[in-house]
Each structure stands twice: as C-alpha cells, then as structure tokens.
Design a protein around this motif. Structure first.
Motif, PDB file in Angstrom:
ATOM      1  N   LEU A 157      -6.193  -5.740  -9.799  1.00 18.62           N
ATOM      2  CA  LEU A 157      -6.150  -4.310 -10.108  1.00 18.62           C
ATOM      3  C   LEU A 157      -6.973  -3.528  -9.090  1.00 18.62           C
ATOM      4  N   LYS A 158      -8.173  -4.017  -8.816  1.00 16.70           N
ATOM      5  CA  LYS A 158      -9.017  -3.347  -7.820  1.00 16.70           C
ATOM      6  C   LYS A 158      -8.350  -3.392  -6.443  1.00 16.70           C
ATOM      7  N   ALA A 159      -7.782  -4.534  -6.085  1.00 19.26           N
ATOM      8  CA  ALA A 159      -7.097  -4.647  -4.791  1.00 19.26           C
ATOM      9  C   ALA A 159      -5.948  -3.644  -4.709  1.00 19.26           C
ATOM     10  N   PHE A 160      -5.166  -3.547  -5.776  1.00 15.45           N
ATOM     11  CA  PHE A 160      -4.030  -2.629  -5.782  1.00 15.45           C
ATOM     12  C   PHE A 160      -4.482  -1.184  -5.622  1.00 15.45           C
ATOM     13  N   THR A 161      -5.536  -0.816  -6.341  1.00 12.56           N
ATOM     14  CA  THR A 161      -5.989   0.579  -6.284  1.00 12.56           C
ATOM     15  C   THR A 161      -6.732   0.910  -4.992  1.00 12.56           C
ATOM     16  N   SER A 172       0.823  -1.218   0.000  1.00 12.13           N
ATOM     17  CA  SER A 172       0.000   0.000   0.000  1.00 12.13           C
ATOM     18  C   SER A 172       0.855   1.266   0.000  1.00 12.13           C
ATOM     19  N   GLU A 173       2.109   1.118   0.425  1.00 13.70           N
ATOM     20  CA  GLU A 173       3.044   2.254   0.403  1.00 13.70           C
ATOM     21  C   GLU A 173       3.775   2.350  -0.934  1.00 13.70           C
ATOM     22  N   LEU A 180      -5.872  -0.690  -1.844  1.00 19.35           N
ATOM     23  CA  LEU A 180      -5.159  -1.256  -0.696  1.00 19.35           C
ATOM     24  C   LEU A 180      -5.321  -0.405   0.559  1.00 19.35           C
ATOM     25  N   ASP A 181      -5.511   0.877   0.363  1.00 22.27           N
ATOM     26  CA  ASP A 181      -5.680   1.758   1.528  1.00 22.27           C
ATOM     27  C   ASP A 181      -6.974   1.450   2.293  1.00 22.27           C
TER      28      ASP A 181
END
Length: 172
Positions: free
Chosen positions: A55-59, A14-15, A61-62
């Motif tokens: 892709l959704k998880a990556f965008t 997430s960072e 993650l916050d």
C-alpha cells in the motif's frame, strides 16, 4: 534487460496501470512476506505488514527514481515497518534429515536451538539474517535498504553470527 523491464513496469504502475502493479505484487510479494515473517515470527503480522508495504509502495510510486532496484526500494519500506509490536508463533517448518536416528536427533535439536536463537534477535538483526542469508541480498543492497554503510552491514552480520553462536552454545 530485466532491470529495464522492471523499471517499465514500475513506470506503468505509477501512471495508474493496475495490471502493472499486480505484476509487481506477484513478483515481490512472497519475498517481502518471507522477510516480514522472519522478522515478526508471526504469519498474521507478516501478512498485514506485507499489505502495508505494498500500500505504501503504491501510494509513493512517484518517489521511486530508479536509482536502485525496485526490490531494494521495497525491502527498505519493509525494513522500516519492522518496529511494530508483534506476537510470536511457533514455526512449523519441516527439514529434510538423514535416516540415521542419532544424526536426526542431533540435527533436530540444532535446528530447534537455531530457531530459538533467531527468535531472541532484535527485529533489525532478524531482518539482516533474512535478507542476507535467506533472500541472498548482497551487502551493497543491504546498505541501500538499511541506510547503513557496507562496512557497518558486514560488522553487524559478523556480530549477529557471534551472537547466534553464543546463544546456541549456551543451550547445548
């Protein structure tokens, strides 16, 4: 300990650490793909949907707060993506069968009936079968994934088993 390592990896991803996100994809990619293949019955759709899930998880993650396991969070994303229109492909799965020819024929027929019955389930039913029976996800995590109570998950699984039994027995 494993959950701490997982949360640390998610935190690093997430960072913006691409290596951490790659670790998550490697750890959970096959599981998500397997779930989506079971739901869609089509490898190409499952591949596309798996990419969409990550892709959704990556965008987002916050939005992962660590209140559940990361895998549960991913399964929830995948479960919510199941409603896309999909085509059906014939599975080319192979099964180990005994040497006795009569027994082989019986088991092949039963497996064929089971696969046909599974294809007739609704997408959410297929998802529950895949998660509970094949991926061995416990009921309490299924409740978190689907947003239903544990009691309703147990009832749904019971009804799915009855439905499969009826579909198979109508074939024999």
């Amino acid at each position: 300990m494993e959950e701490d390592k997982e949360f640390n990896t998610v935190q690093r991803a997430s960072e913006g650490d691409p290596e951490a996100f790659r670790e998550l994809v490697e750890r959970y990619g096959d599981r998500i793909f397997s779930l989506l293949t079971g739901i869609t019955g089509n490898r190409l759709d499952a591949e596309e949907l798996t990419s969409d899930v990550f892709l959704k998880a990556f965008t987002h993650l916050d939005r992962f707060r660590g209140e559940c396991r990361f895998s549960t969070w991913l399964y929830r994303i995948a479960y919510n993506r199941r409603r896309r229109p999909r085509t059906v492909e014939i599975n080319d799965r192979q099964y180990e069968l005994p040497d006795d020819q009569e027994e082989i024929l019986f088991r092949e027929t039963q497996m064929e009936y089971l696969e046909q019955a599974l294809q007739r389930l609704a997408p959410d039913e297929k998802a529950l079968v895949e998660l509970f029976y094949l991926q061995k996800i416990p009921v309490h995590e299924l409740a978190a994934v689907t947003g239903h109570t544990e009691g309703s998950i147990k009832v749904k699984l019971f009804r799915i088993r009855k439905k499969l039994a009826a579909l198979i027995s109508n074939r024999t």
